[in-house]
Design a protein around this motif. Structure first.
Motif, PDB file in Angstrom:
ATOM      1  N   LEU A 417       0.769  -1.057   0.008  1.00  0.00           N
ATOM      2  CA  LEU A 417      -0.188   0.044  -0.033  1.00  0.00           C
ATOM      3  C   LEU A 417       0.733   1.337   0.101  1.00  0.00           C
ATOM      4  O   LEU A 417       0.693   2.218  -0.619  1.00  0.00           O
ATOM      5  CB  LEU A 417      -0.817   0.060   1.263  1.00  0.00           C
ATOM      6  CG  LEU A 417      -2.079   0.991   1.153  1.00  0.00           C
ATOM      7  CD1 LEU A 417      -2.766   0.804  -0.144  1.00  0.00           C
ATOM      8  CD2 LEU A 417      -2.918   0.889   2.458  1.00  0.00           C
ATOM      9  N   ALA A 418       1.995   1.396   0.708  1.00  0.00           N
ATOM     10  CA  ALA A 418       2.802   2.337   0.708  1.00  0.00           C
ATOM     11  C   ALA A 418       3.519   2.441  -0.636  1.00  0.00           C
ATOM     12  O   ALA A 418       3.668   3.779  -1.179  1.00  0.00           O
ATOM     13  CB  ALA A 418       3.870   1.951   1.547  1.00  0.00           C
ATOM     14  N   MET A 419       3.721   1.396  -1.454  1.00  0.00           N
ATOM     15  CA  MET A 419       4.315   1.610  -2.671  1.00  0.00           C
ATOM     16  C   MET A 419       3.321   2.042  -3.617  1.00  0.00           C
ATOM     17  O   MET A 419       3.624   2.908  -4.523  1.00  0.00           O
ATOM     18  CB  MET A 419       4.881   0.357  -3.145  1.00  0.00           C
ATOM     19  CG  MET A 419       6.048  -0.349  -2.460  1.00  0.00           C
ATOM     20  SD  MET A 419       6.445  -1.997  -2.926  1.00  0.00           S
ATOM     21  CE  MET A 419       6.890  -1.674  -4.364  1.00  0.00           C
ATOM     22  N   ILE A 420       1.895   1.760  -3.593  1.00  0.00           N
ATOM     23  CA  ILE A 420       1.083   2.220  -4.309  1.00  0.00           C
ATOM     24  C   ILE A 420       0.938   3.959  -3.998  1.00  0.00           C
ATOM     25  O   ILE A 420       0.694   4.422  -4.940  1.00  0.00           O
ATOM     26  CB  ILE A 420      -0.294   1.566  -3.948  1.00  0.00           C
ATOM     27  CG1 ILE A 420      -0.601   0.240  -4.278  1.00  0.00           C
ATOM     28  CG2 ILE A 420      -1.717   2.415  -4.619  1.00  0.00           C
ATOM     29  CD1 ILE A 420      -0.705  -0.073  -5.854  1.00  0.00           C
ATOM     30  N   GLY A 421       0.955   4.388  -2.998  1.00  0.00           N
ATOM     31  CA  GLY A 421       1.222   5.581  -2.698  1.00  0.00           C
ATOM     32  C   GLY A 421       2.428   6.436  -3.369  1.00  0.00           C
ATOM     33  O   GLY A 421       1.957   7.490  -3.978  1.00  0.00           O
TER      34      GLY A 421
END
Length: 466
Positions: A417-421
């Motif tokens: 999810l952090a990478m998606i951000g």
């Protein structure tokens, strides 16, 4: 319609879509870069919040036993008798304070009850001492992650910021489809095709759509900066398209419900809270899942009789037991208890829990409600038995907020999810870069043409003078 007119029509549609994608992207860029970076931080909200709020959240681990949660709750009520604390945690950690939240006053109680200058009370679970209170609205180091959250949610502007980001999310959702379409290979230009002379040999067969689309999914390594940014913009948008759409559309759900709910109701049969309240008013056991669960769970039966009062001291153990019984009868397993609260007006206790079939630990979780006087199970609601539209809504919000999985699975999703951000921020930044470079190129071409004309007419003027 001839092939020439079809190709011309497709070319015009693509040109319009490119214009929309380009300039709406520029409008959204700053907001999405901010949302992407803050979203990456919020993927680890709980962990980072404990770091910034370590003075209240962290305690020294002790060898002795922890006090019962009910006892800790009594300590809080004694310390702050003017406020209501109807909820309690169901589990305690060895090196963390127990946290009790002040009830949010609503309706008439909002005027009768004084507003608390804090939202949380932190208690040492080993001795019951009040560690401190926390006002999450205050500008303080310990509230850093909450300020990041509200920056992400409403730009720290309240309802105005919420509406603005809701509109941005709606444009982003539409742009997801436009951007996806723009990655398709261009149609053959009909005019150019007609201008070509007929070859003597048999023309080479054109590559399939998939083969011509495949380069859009790839990132060229050995290339210049412009092409690298171009590839990053296309490839990230394609590989992460589904997740980006989920994030964008769920953002509409959080901030622009007036658009989200009607669309979800029409497309997937979503039932909003209003519909649930109407059903709740008609009957205490509104759905089949509740009726089945209630028939499967018997009232509390102990040595002191079947009408034993469910009090604060035994409420967690009792409701946990009844939740396990109800889950077992329905073929599921309780994985985690999430919290318990006393419903004073109804004289009931309610516990939220997650089963192995529920979606996440928030909107998609299950709950059980029992009578405080008799211990009779009044209602059981299993989150996984929601209607299809509500399940879609639960999945969207759960994937957006990261409330999914346990242990290592949860950690891996947090990282993802952090990478998606970060990918959202990269997509926006590369989009701006591509626009700047394209604009510079157009201006350079115009300047070149202008110089050619000026030189040409300048030479003509000189000749005339001679």
């Amino acid at each position: 319609m001839t092939s020439l007119s079809l190709s011309s029509f497709a070319s015009n549609i693509r040109r319009i879509c490119l214009w929309i994608h380009r300039y709406t992207g520029l409008v959204m860029a700053g907001f999405l870069i901010m949302a992407g970076i803050t979203g990456s931080l919020l993927a680890f909200h709980a962990e980072l919040d404990d770091v910034f709020n370590y003075k209240l959240a962290q305690i020294e681990r002790q060898d002795g036993p922890q006090l019962p949660i009910a006892t800790l709750h009594d300590k809080v009520i004694t310390a702050y008798p003017e406020y209501n604390f109807s909820s309690m945690p169901t589990l305690l950690e060895a090196n963390k304070s127990a946290v009790f939240s002040v009830d949010r006053a609503r309706g008439q109680s909002a005027t009768d009850q004084p507003k608390a200058p804090f939202q949380e009370v932190y208690v040492n679970p080993y001795n019951g001492d009040i560690v401190g209170t926390r006002d999450k609205d205050a500008w303080a180091w310990r509230n850093t992650m909450w300020k990041v959250f509200w920056l992400h949610r409403d730009l720290l502007l309240g309802d105005i910021g919420k509406l603005l980001l809701g509109l941005i999310a709606l444009i982003w959702t539409i742009n997801c489809f436009i951007g996806f379409y723009l990655t398709f290979p261009r149609a053959i230009n009909g005019k150019k095709a007609l201008q070509k002379t007929v070859p003597k040999t048999t023309p080479k067969k054109r590559a399939s759509f998939i083969k011509r689309w495949l380069p859009a999914w790839k990132i060229r390594r050995k290339t210049n900066t412009f092409k690298l940014n171009y590839d990053l913009h296309h490839a990230f948008g394609l590989w992460l398209w589904l997740m980006l759409f989920v994030i964008a559309w769920s953002s509409v759900g959080f901030n622009l419900k007036s658009v989200y709910q009607p669309v979800m109701q029409a497309v997937v049969g979503f039932e909003g809270r209003e519909g649930k309240r109407e059903e709740k008013g008609k009957s205490k056991t509104t759905d089949k899942s509740s009726e089945q669960a209630m028939s499967a769970v018997a009232p509390m039966s102990t040595e002191t009789g079947s009408n034993t009062f469910v009090n604060k001291a035994n409420s967690i153990a009792y409701l946990t037991e009844q939740a396990h019984i109800a889950a077992q009868k329905n073929g599921v397993t309780v994985q985690q208890t999430l919290g318990i609260r006393r419903l004073t007006e109804e004289e009931q206790w309610q516990m939220r829990f997650k089963t192995d079939k529920d979606v996440g630990t928030h909107g998609g979780a299950s709950s059980i409600t029992v009578s405080a006087a008799t211990g009779k199970v009044e209602k059981v609601n299993f989150g996984y038995q929601s209607v299809f539209g509500n399940k879609i809504d639960q999945w969207c919000s759960t994937l957006h907020m990261g409330h999914i999985g346990q242990g290592n699975a949860h950690l891996l999703y947090q990282i993802f999810l952090a990478m998606i951000g970060l990918a959202v921020a990269v997509l926006s930044a590369t989009g701006v870069y591509l626009w700047v470079k394209a604009r510079q190129s157009r201006l350079k071409q115009k300047l070149t043409i202008k110089n050619k004309f000026s030189n040409h007419y300048g030479k003509l003027a000189i000749k005339k003078q001679l």
